[in-house]
Enzyme design. Structure first.
Site, PDB file in Angstrom:
ATOM      1  N   GLU A 255       0.809  -1.237   0.000  1.00  0.00           N
ATOM      2  CA  GLU A 255       0.000   0.000   0.000  1.00  0.00           C
ATOM      3  C   GLU A 255       0.836   1.279   0.000  1.00  0.00           C
ATOM      4  O   GLU A 255       0.618   2.187   0.786  1.00  0.00           O
ATOM      5  CB  GLU A 255      -0.941  -0.014   1.216  1.00  0.00           C
ATOM      6  CG  GLU A 255      -1.893  -1.194   1.211  1.00  0.00           C
ATOM      7  CD  GLU A 255      -2.803  -1.266   2.433  1.00  0.00           C
ATOM      8  OE1 GLU A 255      -2.931  -0.260   3.151  1.00  0.00           O
ATOM      9  OE2 GLU A 255      -3.373  -2.343   2.674  1.00  0.00           O
ATOM     10  N   GLU A 360      -6.235 -10.873  -0.667  1.00  0.00           N
ATOM     11  CA  GLU A 360      -6.961 -10.652   0.592  1.00  0.00           C
ATOM     12  C   GLU A 360      -8.470 -10.664   0.328  1.00  0.00           C
ATOM     13  O   GLU A 360      -9.210  -9.839   0.783  1.00  0.00           O
ATOM     14  CB  GLU A 360      -6.533  -9.332   1.236  1.00  0.00           C
ATOM     15  CG  GLU A 360      -5.026  -9.224   1.451  1.00  0.00           C
ATOM     16  CD  GLU A 360      -4.595  -7.927   2.122  1.00  0.00           C
ATOM     17  OE1 GLU A 360      -5.456  -7.198   2.664  1.00  0.00           O
ATOM     18  OE2 GLU A 360      -3.389  -7.624   2.117  1.00  0.00           O
TER      19      GLU A 360
HETATM   20  O1  G3I Z   1      -4.665 -10.693  18.875  1.00  0.00           O
HETATM   21  C1  G3I Z   1      -4.321  -9.513  19.608  1.00  0.00           C
HETATM   22  C2  G3I Z   1      -4.969  -9.551  20.990  1.00  0.00           C
HETATM   23  O2  G3I Z   1      -4.391 -10.634  21.730  1.00  0.00           O
HETATM   24  C3  G3I Z   1      -4.693  -8.232  21.694  1.00  0.00           C
HETATM   25  O3  G3I Z   1      -5.372  -8.227  22.937  1.00  0.00           O
HETATM   26  C4  G3I Z   1      -5.225  -7.091  20.815  1.00  0.00           C
HETATM   27  C5  G3I Z   1      -5.019  -5.738  21.436  1.00  0.00           C
HETATM   28  O4  G3I Z   1      -3.650  -5.416  21.334  1.00  0.00           O
HETATM   29  O5  G3I Z   1      -4.523  -7.105  19.548  1.00  0.00           O
HETATM   30  C6  G3I Z   1      -4.812  -8.295  18.851  1.00  0.00           C
HETATM   31  O6  G3I Z   1      -4.098  -8.255  17.631  1.00  0.00           O
HETATM   32  C7  G3I Z   1      -4.664  -7.370  16.653  1.00  0.00           C
HETATM   33  C8  G3I Z   1      -4.989  -8.223  15.422  1.00  0.00           C
HETATM   34  O7  G3I Z   1      -5.403  -7.398  14.328  1.00  0.00           O
HETATM   35  C9  G3I Z   1      -6.073  -9.237  15.690  1.00  0.00           C
HETATM   36  O8  G3I Z   1      -7.274  -8.572  15.993  1.00  0.00           O
HETATM   37  C10 G3I Z   1      -3.570  -6.368  16.301  1.00  0.00           C
HETATM   38  O9  G3I Z   1      -3.351  -5.520  17.401  1.00  0.00           O
HETATM   39  C11 G3I Z   1      -4.035  -5.560  15.097  1.00  0.00           C
HETATM   40  O10 G3I Z   1      -2.967  -4.700  14.666  1.00  0.00           O
HETATM   41  C12 G3I Z   1      -4.363  -6.493  13.940  1.00  0.00           C
HETATM   42  O11 G3I Z   1      -4.849  -5.735  12.835  1.00  0.00           O
HETATM   43  C13 G3I Z   1      -4.574  -6.310  11.563  1.00  0.00           C
HETATM   44  C14 G3I Z   1      -4.262  -5.157  10.612  1.00  0.00           C
HETATM   45  O12 G3I Z   1      -4.065  -5.634   9.280  1.00  0.00           O
HETATM   46  C15 G3I Z   1      -2.986  -4.441  11.039  1.00  0.00           C
HETATM   47  O13 G3I Z   1      -1.896  -5.337  11.010  1.00  0.00           O
HETATM   48  C16 G3I Z   1      -5.789  -7.078  11.078  1.00  0.00           C
HETATM   49  O14 G3I Z   1      -5.951  -8.254  11.859  1.00  0.00           O
HETATM   50  C17 G3I Z   1      -5.598  -7.483   9.628  1.00  0.00           C
HETATM   51  O15 G3I Z   1      -6.774  -8.088   9.102  1.00  0.00           O
HETATM   52  C18 G3I Z   1      -5.263  -6.264   8.765  1.00  0.00           C
HETATM   53  O16 G3I Z   1      -4.996  -6.728   7.478  1.00  0.00           O
HETATM   54  C19 G3I Z   1      -4.682  -5.708   6.516  1.00  0.00           C
HETATM   55  C20 G3I Z   1      -3.596  -6.238   5.606  1.00  0.00           C
HETATM   56  O17 G3I Z   1      -2.462  -6.559   6.380  1.00  0.00           O
HETATM   57  C21 G3I Z   1      -3.272  -5.239   4.520  1.00  0.00           C
HETATM   58  N1  G3I Z   1      -4.461  -4.916   3.747  1.00  0.00           N
HETATM   59  C22 G3I Z   1      -5.557  -4.391   4.592  1.00  0.00           C
HETATM   60  C23 G3I Z   1      -5.924  -5.401   5.664  1.00  0.00           C
HETATM   61  C24 G3I Z   1      -7.072  -4.897   6.505  1.00  0.00           C
HETATM   62  O18 G3I Z   1      -6.681  -3.770   7.215  1.00  0.00           O
END
Ligand code: G3I
Length: 447
Positions: A255, A360
């Site tokens: 991105e 994705e």
């Molecule tokens: O699992 C932990 C949990 O144990 C903890 O209590 C909580 C609070 O800190 O965090 C949880 O992890 C989070 C995870 O999602 C699962 O919910 C992370 O902080 C959070 O950063 C993460 O967000 C991810 C996001 O990218 C940022 O990395 C999303 O899952 C993921 O679906 C999203 O994916 C992105 C692609 O990488 C790029 N394209 C867009 C897509 C959607 O945003």
């Protein structure tokens, strides 16, 4: 005009107004009753379906069936209706719901083979069919998390049965792997990679550089630009080297393009400190670390935005032979982007001799946030969209095939529910790990 006539005219007008006013007070909002039914296959007889009229409405309505047997319409009887299909073939079952002179229809295809009625309209031996088994010319991927692969259970059962490519949803991004300067944390990434290796799955590394997953110490880097670049090279070299021979491919940069017109590069800290050619530098660092790993550029709205797609291809063309493939994220909706827009993305990648990763894929069933449940009609529309996307991907030349990754296993774990703040059901399995119609749409796209 005589006074009497004028009074009569005024009275009539007043009467009409008061009636219309009464009319407004009596105004009843339009009733929206959508015919809806579900069916299950009789456990006692695989050639019998059990029909359940699930139409809901606040006014009385009439329901009439067409069982697709060519013997006309039948009134809906209270409770479950059983219908037997003695001959193999395809039958369209329709439910007509009539109220207040209006009619709505729900229809479903019922396919019958020699074994009976095909589950969710997909024929073939349901026991050993799977997404990866049906996709014989490319990998079928999904995302996972270290806690899920170490916990085992239904999630890993489905990963093993259905998929042969894994992407870490967030634990192989810089903010997790490199949380503080000089201090790496590969434990989560290692767990996912080890699980994949143990189950004969490829791993797609996502993502080395992403402005949205940059640790704060990097965001606020206090050294010189030269020191910053050296740090980035060390990070990419260390990470790619660690997973050499295990991680088959990496999103080197994710991105990098703005969404606005002209789609200039985002002004990320990487661009600020390494210059506009930071993308090329990062690809070179990764290539130096592993001459065999496939290197991708990944971005979203690659189908829906022709402008952003054009900017992406300019970026890709500038990388020359440093890049092996393009990831189009495919976060889409049941009603768009169109097949031709998706085809334009595929055509552009294929024409450059690059690998295409639908990276994705999830398909919003509730983009307008006006649905409180996944209706049969919307489920079938979502199924059709999955079929369309898979068919487009499956139609590209073999040399350009890489993987089609669905961004999640079951609906309730999808990122987009929190992101959009609305209920949705974007994936192939429901919250109880049951295959949805969307799952069979994916398979139909491969036929
Ligand atoms: O699992 C932990 C949990 O144990 C903890 O209590 C909580 C609070 O800190 O965090 C949880 O992890 C989070 C995870 O999602 C699962 O919910 C992370 O902080 C959070 O950063 C993460 O967000 C991810 C996001 O990218 C940022 O990395 C999303 O899952 C993921 O679906 C999203 O994916 C992105 C692609 O990488 C790029 N394209 C867009 C897509 C959607 O945003």
């Amino acid at each position: 005009m005589k006074i009497s006539k004028l009074i009569l005219l005024l009275f009539t007008a007043l009467l009409a107004f008061s009636c219309s006013e009464d009319k407004e007070e009596e105004f009843v909002p339009p009733v929206n009753i959508q015919a809806s039914f579900e069916y299950t296959i009789s456990e006692a007889d695989p050639f019998v379906i059990q029909l359940n009229n699930t139409t809901e409405g606040t006014v009385s309505f009439t329901s009439v069936w067409d069982f697709g047997l060519g013997n006309g319409l039948e009134d809906d009887m209270p409770g479950i209706e059983e219908v037997r299909y003695n001959e193999t073939g395809e039958y369209v079952v329709k439910l007509y719901v009539i109220y207040d002179g209006l009619t709505t229809i729900d229809s479903k295809m019922v396919k019958v083979d020699e074994n009976g009625i095909c589950p969710d309209g997909f024929c073939g031996n349901a026991d050993d069919s799977s997404l990866k088994a049906a996709a014989t010319t490319f990998s079928v991927g999904t995302i996972t998390r270290s806690g899920w692969v170490t916990a085992g259970g239904k999630h890993t059962d489905i990963l093993k049965k259905e998929f042969n490519n894994l992407t870490s949803e967030y634990e192989m991004k810089m903010n997790v792997m490199y949380p503080s300067e000089g201090s790496y944390n590969f434990s989560a990434g290692d767990a996912i990679v080890d699980f994949a290796m143990a189950n004969d799955m490829n791993v797609h590394g996502h993502a080395l550089i992403w402005h949205n997953a940059t640790p704060s110490w990097v965001q606020n880097f206090s050294g010189t630009n030269a020191e910053f670049e050296t740090m980035v090279e060390d990070y990419i070299t260390t990470t790619v080297t660690r997973y050499k021979g295990k991680v088959r491919s990496w999103d080197v940069v994710n991105e990098a393009l703005e969404d606005g017109s002209g789609n200039p590069l985002r002004n990320s800290v990487f661009r600020q400190k390494m210059g506009d050619d930071y993308i090329r530098k990062c690809f070179q660092f990764a290539r130096n670390a592993d001459p065999d790993v496939l290197l991708f550029y990944n971005d979203y709205n690659m189908a829906s935005s022709s402008g952003k797609r054009a900017a992406m291809f300019d970026l890709v063309d500038d990388l020359g032979d440093l890049i092996d493939g393009v990831g189009g994220q495919m976060h889409i909706s049941y009603d768009g982007p169109s097949a031709s827009q998706i085809q334009s993305l595929a055509d552009g990648v294929v024409s450059r001799g690059l690998k295409l990763h639908f990276a994705e894929l999830d398909i919003r069933a509730n983009p307008n946030k006006d649905q409180t449940s996944l209706t049969s009609q919307r489920a079938e529309e979502q199924r059709a969209k999955y079929k369309e996307v898979v068919k487009i991907y499956n139609s590209i030349p073999l040399d350009n095939k890489f993987a089609l990754t669905v961004w999640g296993v079951r609906d309730n774990e999808s990122w987009l529910i929190d992101f959009w703040g609305a209920q949705d059901w974007p994936l192939l399995f429901d919250k109880n790990y049951n295959k949805k119609s969307a799952y069979f749409g994916f398979l139909e796209g491969l036929q």
